[in-house]
Scaffold this active site. Structure first.
Site, PDB file in Angstrom:
ATOM      1  N   HIS A 144      20.814 -34.897  -9.472  1.00 61.93           N
ATOM      2  CA  HIS A 144      20.135 -35.620  -8.251  1.00 61.93           C
ATOM      3  C   HIS A 144      18.591 -35.422  -8.388  1.00 61.93           C
ATOM      4  O   HIS A 144      18.061 -35.116  -7.106  1.00 61.93           O
ATOM      5  CB  HIS A 144      20.679 -34.924  -6.817  1.00 61.93           C
ATOM      6  CG  HIS A 144      22.224 -35.338  -6.849  1.00 61.93           C
ATOM      7  ND1 HIS A 144      22.605 -36.546  -6.559  1.00 61.93           N
ATOM      8  CD2 HIS A 144      23.268 -34.735  -7.023  1.00 61.93           C
ATOM      9  CE1 HIS A 144      23.911 -36.646  -6.669  1.00 61.93           C
ATOM     10  NE2 HIS A 144      24.403 -35.400  -6.836  1.00 61.93           N
ATOM     11  N   ARG A 199       5.039   0.493  -5.928  1.00 60.47           N
ATOM     12  CA  ARG A 199       4.864  -0.402  -4.795  1.00 60.47           C
ATOM     13  C   ARG A 199       4.192  -1.466  -4.881  1.00 60.47           C
ATOM     14  O   ARG A 199       4.216  -2.385  -4.107  1.00 60.47           O
ATOM     15  CB  ARG A 199       4.570   0.482  -3.751  1.00 60.47           C
ATOM     16  CG  ARG A 199       5.596   1.853  -2.982  1.00 60.47           C
ATOM     17  CD  ARG A 199       4.923   2.654  -1.960  1.00 60.47           C
ATOM     18  NE  ARG A 199       4.608   2.037  -1.104  1.00 60.47           N
ATOM     19  CZ  ARG A 199       5.673   1.998   0.260  1.00 60.47           C
ATOM     20  NH1 ARG A 199       6.720   2.560  -0.189  1.00 60.47           N
ATOM     21  NH2 ARG A 199       5.506   1.432   1.278  1.00 60.47           N
ATOM     22  N   GLU A 214      19.567 -15.270  -8.927  1.00 50.14           N
ATOM     23  CA  GLU A 214      18.876 -13.983  -9.196  1.00 50.14           C
ATOM     24  C   GLU A 214      18.433 -14.049 -10.405  1.00 50.14           C
ATOM     25  O   GLU A 214      17.449 -13.229 -10.774  1.00 50.14           O
ATOM     26  CB  GLU A 214      20.179 -12.587  -9.088  1.00 50.14           C
ATOM     27  CG  GLU A 214      19.806 -11.370  -9.409  1.00 50.14           C
ATOM     28  CD  GLU A 214      18.624 -10.889  -8.647  1.00 50.14           C
ATOM     29  OE1 GLU A 214      18.099 -11.364  -7.363  1.00 50.14           O
ATOM     30  OE2 GLU A 214      17.901  -9.786  -9.069  1.00 50.14           O
ATOM     31  N   GLU A 273       9.799 -13.140 -12.236  1.00 45.56           N
ATOM     32  CA  GLU A 273       9.016 -11.828 -11.611  1.00 45.56           C
ATOM     33  C   GLU A 273       8.488 -11.125 -12.655  1.00 45.56           C
ATOM     34  O   GLU A 273       7.369 -10.791 -12.725  1.00 45.56           O
ATOM     35  CB  GLU A 273       9.979 -10.881 -11.163  1.00 45.56           C
ATOM     36  CG  GLU A 273      10.526 -11.200  -9.602  1.00 45.56           C
ATOM     37  CD  GLU A 273      11.610 -10.084  -9.282  1.00 45.56           C
ATOM     38  OE1 GLU A 273      11.376  -9.821  -7.931  1.00 45.56           O
ATOM     39  OE2 GLU A 273      12.481  -9.934  -9.744  1.00 45.56           O
ATOM     40  N   TRP A 300      -2.899  -2.825  -1.600  1.00 47.32           N
ATOM     41  CA  TRP A 300      -2.486  -4.097  -2.312  1.00 47.32           C
ATOM     42  C   TRP A 300      -3.225  -4.888  -1.378  1.00 47.32           C
ATOM     43  O   TRP A 300      -2.929  -4.858  -0.131  1.00 47.32           O
ATOM     44  CB  TRP A 300      -1.197  -4.167  -2.077  1.00 47.32           C
ATOM     45  CG  TRP A 300      -0.264  -5.423  -2.688  1.00 47.32           C
ATOM     46  CD1 TRP A 300       0.201  -5.520  -3.841  1.00 47.32           C
ATOM     47  CD2 TRP A 300       0.000  -6.581  -1.979  1.00 47.32           C
ATOM     48  NE1 TRP A 300       0.662  -6.883  -4.016  1.00 47.32           N
ATOM     49  CE2 TRP A 300       0.500  -7.606  -2.752  1.00 47.32           C
ATOM     50  CE3 TRP A 300       0.098  -7.058  -0.608  1.00 47.32           C
ATOM     51  CZ2 TRP A 300       0.860  -8.701  -2.467  1.00 47.32           C
ATOM     52  CZ3 TRP A 300       0.282  -8.301  -0.357  1.00 47.32           C
ATOM     53  CH2 TRP A 300       0.794  -9.155  -1.227  1.00 47.32           C
ATOM     54  N   ASN A 331      -1.825   1.683   5.861  1.00 45.64           N
ATOM     55  CA  ASN A 331      -0.678   0.642   5.462  1.00 45.64           C
ATOM     56  C   ASN A 331      -0.306  -0.289   6.274  1.00 45.64           C
ATOM     57  O   ASN A 331       0.185   0.334   7.373  1.00 45.64           O
ATOM     58  CB  ASN A 331       0.509   1.465   4.669  1.00 45.64           C
ATOM     59  CG  ASN A 331       1.464   0.369   4.094  1.00 45.64           C
ATOM     60  OD1 ASN A 331       1.417  -0.716   4.276  1.00 45.64           O
ATOM     61  ND2 ASN A 331       2.635   1.113   3.901  1.00 45.64           N
ATOM     62  N   GLY A 332      -0.315  -1.590   6.120  1.00 45.10           N
ATOM     63  CA  GLY A 332       0.208  -2.462   7.323  1.00 45.10           C
ATOM     64  C   GLY A 332      -1.115  -3.431   7.556  1.00 45.10           C
ATOM     65  O   GLY A 332      -1.981  -3.815   6.861  1.00 45.10           O
ATOM     66  N   LYS A 373      14.618 -13.013 -11.437  1.00 48.29           N
ATOM     67  CA  LYS A 373      14.210 -11.912 -12.562  1.00 48.29           C
ATOM     68  C   LYS A 373      13.449 -12.288 -13.563  1.00 48.29           C
ATOM     69  O   LYS A 373      12.398 -11.655 -13.943  1.00 48.29           O
ATOM     70  CB  LYS A 373      15.525 -11.340 -12.819  1.00 48.29           C
ATOM     71  CG  LYS A 373      16.050  -9.924 -13.133  1.00 48.29           C
ATOM     72  CD  LYS A 373      16.130  -9.065 -12.141  1.00 48.29           C
ATOM     73  CE  LYS A 373      15.559  -9.344 -10.889  1.00 48.29           C
ATOM     74  NZ  LYS A 373      15.582  -8.488  -9.801  1.00 48.29           N
ATOM     75  N   LYS A 418       6.914  -3.764  -4.682  1.00 46.89           N
ATOM     76  CA  LYS A 418       8.455  -3.394  -4.428  1.00 46.89           C
ATOM     77  C   LYS A 418       8.679  -3.200  -2.843  1.00 46.89           C
ATOM     78  O   LYS A 418       9.769  -3.740  -2.494  1.00 46.89           O
ATOM     79  CB  LYS A 418       8.415  -1.893  -4.792  1.00 46.89           C
ATOM     80  CG  LYS A 418       9.930  -1.394  -4.956  1.00 46.89           C
ATOM     81  CD  LYS A 418      10.509  -1.789  -5.873  1.00 46.89           C
ATOM     82  CE  LYS A 418      12.157  -1.313  -5.767  1.00 46.89           C
ATOM     83  NZ  LYS A 418      12.917  -2.187  -6.656  1.00 46.89           N
ATOM     84  N   CYS A 451       0.694  -1.258  -0.076  1.00 52.97           N
ATOM     85  CA  CYS A 451       0.068   0.054   0.040  1.00 52.97           C
ATOM     86  C   CYS A 451       0.934   1.400  -0.104  1.00 52.97           C
ATOM     87  O   CYS A 451       2.069   1.199   0.550  1.00 52.97           O
ATOM     88  CB  CYS A 451      -0.898   0.102   1.226  1.00 52.97           C
ATOM     89  SG  CYS A 451      -2.046  -1.380   1.189  1.00 52.97           S
TER      90      CYS A 451
HETATM   91  C1  G6P Z   1      10.235  -7.421  -2.822  1.00 53.40           C
HETATM   92  C2  G6P Z   1      10.964  -6.856  -4.125  1.00 53.40           C
HETATM   93  C3  G6P Z   1      12.342  -7.664  -4.224  1.00 53.40           C
HETATM   94  C4  G6P Z   1      13.249  -7.341  -3.256  1.00 53.40           C
HETATM   95  C5  G6P Z   1      12.375  -7.857  -1.833  1.00 53.40           C
HETATM   96  C6  G6P Z   1      13.243  -7.331  -0.635  1.00 53.40           C
HETATM   97  O1  G6P Z   1       9.969  -8.809  -3.097  1.00 53.40           O
HETATM   98  O2  G6P Z   1      10.008  -7.026  -5.275  1.00 53.40           O
HETATM   99  O3  G6P Z   1      12.836  -6.955  -5.553  1.00 53.40           O
HETATM  100  O4  G6P Z   1      14.290  -8.050  -3.504  1.00 53.40           O
HETATM  101  O5  G6P Z   1      11.323  -7.214  -1.792  1.00 53.40           O
HETATM  102  O6  G6P Z   1      13.196  -5.818  -0.680  1.00 53.40           O
HETATM  103  P1  G6P Z   1      14.095  -4.895   0.308  1.00 53.40           P
HETATM  104  O7  G6P Z   1      13.590  -3.724  -0.125  1.00 53.40           O
HETATM  105  O8  G6P Z   1      14.316  -5.473   1.513  1.00 53.40           O
HETATM  106  O9  G6P Z   1      15.520  -5.056  -0.484  1.00 53.40           O
END
Ligand code: G6P
Length: 607
Positions: A504, A27, A481, A488, A75, A101-102, A485, A602, A2
């Site tokens: 395995h 976000r 990573e 996502e 959200w 938010n929360g 990526k 985000k 949010c």
């Molecule tokens: C979310 C984002 C990721 C990020 C993760 C941790 O899932 O989409 O890109 O790596 O949070 O976020 P932070 O702000 O703690 O790095």
């Protein structure tokens, strides 16, 4: 997650709120709403879906007049995305409007109690209880009501509260959810993060937990939960407004990929002086470092993947045992952490709920906490003993790129810094590493030069149903990573495997035409990984190989990507770039919403 914006000033509030909410879109959200007060009446507009729906509904805010208001992007957690579940929520009589938010953990009990007192709920949200609680506790003083509400609700919250009894002020409070105050000339703001208000002011207060702020056009006052005024320090944000704009790029993600050399320079250069690493922000002494028994690295998502790289790098350079853990696991595993351990917390936003709670667990057991954070004044930064900031600037695309890269560069700085103090490197080795670290931004630039090949590969493979990433040691860490990526933003199923582990079990999934992206950059393990590549090509997989210009993979793989040569520890900074670009172009081919992928946020401020 949010997003919250609030405004009080002389201008019309609604267009400012909509603009701020747009800047918080990244976000992650699925509905939005605004509440504006006009002649003592609160006017609310809400809409499911993208902000554009709300814009259209309010004719860009022009149908909602008034110079003070609050806005929200939601959200969904409690209740599906819908107009009725969208914030702001009104109290029964319409006297209070609340954005939140929360998560209110005891909302069920509160809801039952309020229902028994005659309150009627119209949404499924936890937030609506807060609106009704305000009404229930309000006896003519909003400060008293907010303190009562804070006392009753359990969980996390950033709240913006508008009341028809207070036509010239609104209040806000936070606990374990981000909220900042923006200080303007004849106007003041609240926001979940600075990007929402950067256009209007750079001067901010970072609120601590349980601080209450009362905002008027010409005055901002902050109080603690005992109603005592708190003197706050004004921070001036040095982020460039243009850094949070697309600036001609089609997506923030590609802009941020391109910004990596600049962000790396900003993070590395000021910390190297006269041929030595100087970490002014770190108070760890040589003795402290020598006494470290074990290092834990705790983070979520891509930041955790940086931690996996860091494990290899710190163990190699410093010979201290390192364990990288996912924050949501660490916080509940009763970790064996003591005052002799160092906990390194990595977070771009500095607000990730699980990471913050894991930090608190570590501190409660006496460990020293050093955090690597991008957002100055964030909750994680505030709660840490030491902070090393990444100077990546605002990162808007949900899929992180420049934050990941700058976090890696801080890991290198820190590992070399500790190695020097420990004497685990010769001066020759130290100097060589330092020279290479300073050259990294330029090498990243070189990898970015030839983007065409990644666009070409993406056009060939964007229809794949499943893609595997394999590598050993640091290449494995980068595979994690690369795979994340891709998942996502392209929604293609993908897995990252340690190359030696594939046989395995997972190799049973390899069939004719399966795409495998194999990283074989490290000199020592190159031949070993090539053997693993042979195992998948023998089963007719199609392989893209990522290696350095020092190696050849001809006749081994179908497509070769070569990155420049540097010491093994720095190769992740280079090999991650092709993986970011490949994912980006695959998602672009599919026409997806690259900067705001489905279901993702985000900044994840709930556990
Ligand atoms: C979310 C984002 C990721 C990020 C993760 C941790 O899932 O989409 O890109 O790596 O949070 O976020 P932070 O702000 O703690 O790095």
């Amino acid at each position: 997650m949010c997003g919250i914006v609030g405004y009080v000033g002389a201008k019309q509030a609604a267009p400012i709120l909509l603009d701020g909410l747009e800047r918080l879109e990244y976000r992650g959200y699925d509905s939005s709403g605004i509440a504006v007060i006009n002649n003592g009446i609160i006017d609310i507009e809400k809409a499911k879906g993208r902000l554009k729906v709300l814009r259209d509904k309010t004719e860009n805010g022009s149908t909602v007049s008034g110079t003070m208001g609050i806005g929200h992007t939601r959200w969904a957690t409690h209740g599906e995305p819908s107009d009725v579940n969208a914030h702001p929520h009104l109290s029964q009589s319409g006297r209070f409007a609340v954005v939140h938010n929360g998560i209110i953990e005891n909302y069920m009990a509160l809801r039952e109690r309020l229902t028994s007192k005659g309150f009627e709920f119209i949404s499924e949200t936890d937030t609506e209880v807060i609106a009704h609680l305000f009404e229930y506790y309000y006896k003519g003083d909003i400060m008293d009501a907010i303190i009562k509400v804070m006392d009753r609700v359990e969980g996390s919250y950033a709240l913006g509260v508008l009341s028809s009894d207070y036509p010239d002020q609104f209040v806000a409070v936070r606990k374990a959810s981000p909220l900042i105050v923006g200080l303007g000339e004849g106007e003041n703001f609240i926001a979940s993060d600075v990007t929402a208000i950067l256009k209007h002011t750079r001067n901010v207060y970072y609120l601590e937990d349980n601080e209450i702020v009362v905002l008027k056009k010409d005055e901002v006052k902050v109080y603690n939960a005992d109603k005592e005024e708190v003197k706050k320090e004004v921070f001036t944000v040095d982020w460039d407004v243009s850094a949070a704009e697309k600036g001609g790029y089609e997506h923030f993600m590609i802009k941020e990929i391109e910004e990596q050399p600049k962000a790396l320079r900003a993070t590395i250069s000021p910390r190297i002086k006269d041929g030595r690493i100087v970490l002014d922000d770190v108070s760890l002494t040589r003795e402290d470092i020598k006494n470290i028994n074990k290092i834990f690295i705790v983070a979520c998502g891509s930041a955790y993947h940086v931690g996996v790289v860091a494990k290899y790098v710190i163990e190699k350079l410093c010979r201290i045992p390192v364990e990288a853990q996912i924050a949501s696991e660490f916080r509940y595993c009763d970790p064996i952490v003591t005052s002799r351990d160092l906990v390194i917390v990595i977070s771009q936003s500095g607000e990730t709920a699980d990471t913050l709670e894991a930090l608190k667990v570590a501190k409660s057991r006496g460990a020293r906490v050093l955090s690597i954070v991008n957002v100055v004044g964030s909750a994680i930064a505030n709660a840490s003993d030491d902070v090393i900031y990444t100077w990546a600037g605002p990162e808007i695309a949900v899929a992180t790129t420049k934050a990941y890269s700058t976090q890696l560069s801080v890991v290198y700085l820190l590992a070399l810094y500790m190695a020097e103090k420990l004497g685990t490197l010769t001066s020759g080795q130290y100097n060589k590493y330092l020279t290479e670290l300073q050259a990294l931004p330029e090498l990243v630039e070189r990898v970015l030069e030839d983007k065409e090949q990644f666009a070409y590969l993406a056009s060939k493979f964007y229809n794949c149903h499943s893609i595997f990433f394999i590598g050993r040691n640091l290449d494995y860490a980068v595979s994690l990573e690369g795979s994340l990526k891709l998942k996502e933003i392209s929604y293609i199923h993908s897995e990252a495997y340690a190359a030696g582990e594939l046989k395995h079990g997972t190799i049973s999934l390899i069939e004719k035409g399966t795409l495998v992206i194999a990283l074989a950059t490290g000199g020592e393990l190159f031949d070993k990984t090539v053997s693993n590549i042979k195992e998948v090509t023998a089963r007719h997989a199609v392989v893209i190989g990522v290696t350095t210009t020092e190696h050849t993979m001809e006749n081994v793989v179908d497509h070769i990507i070569q990155i420049p040569v540097t010491s093994d520890i720095f190769l992740p900074s280079l090999s991650v770039i092709p993986l970011q670009l490949f994912s980006y172009y695959v998602a672009a081919q599919k026409g997806y919403d690259i900067d705001k992928p489905r279901n993702l946020a985000k900044s994840v401020t709930v556990e």
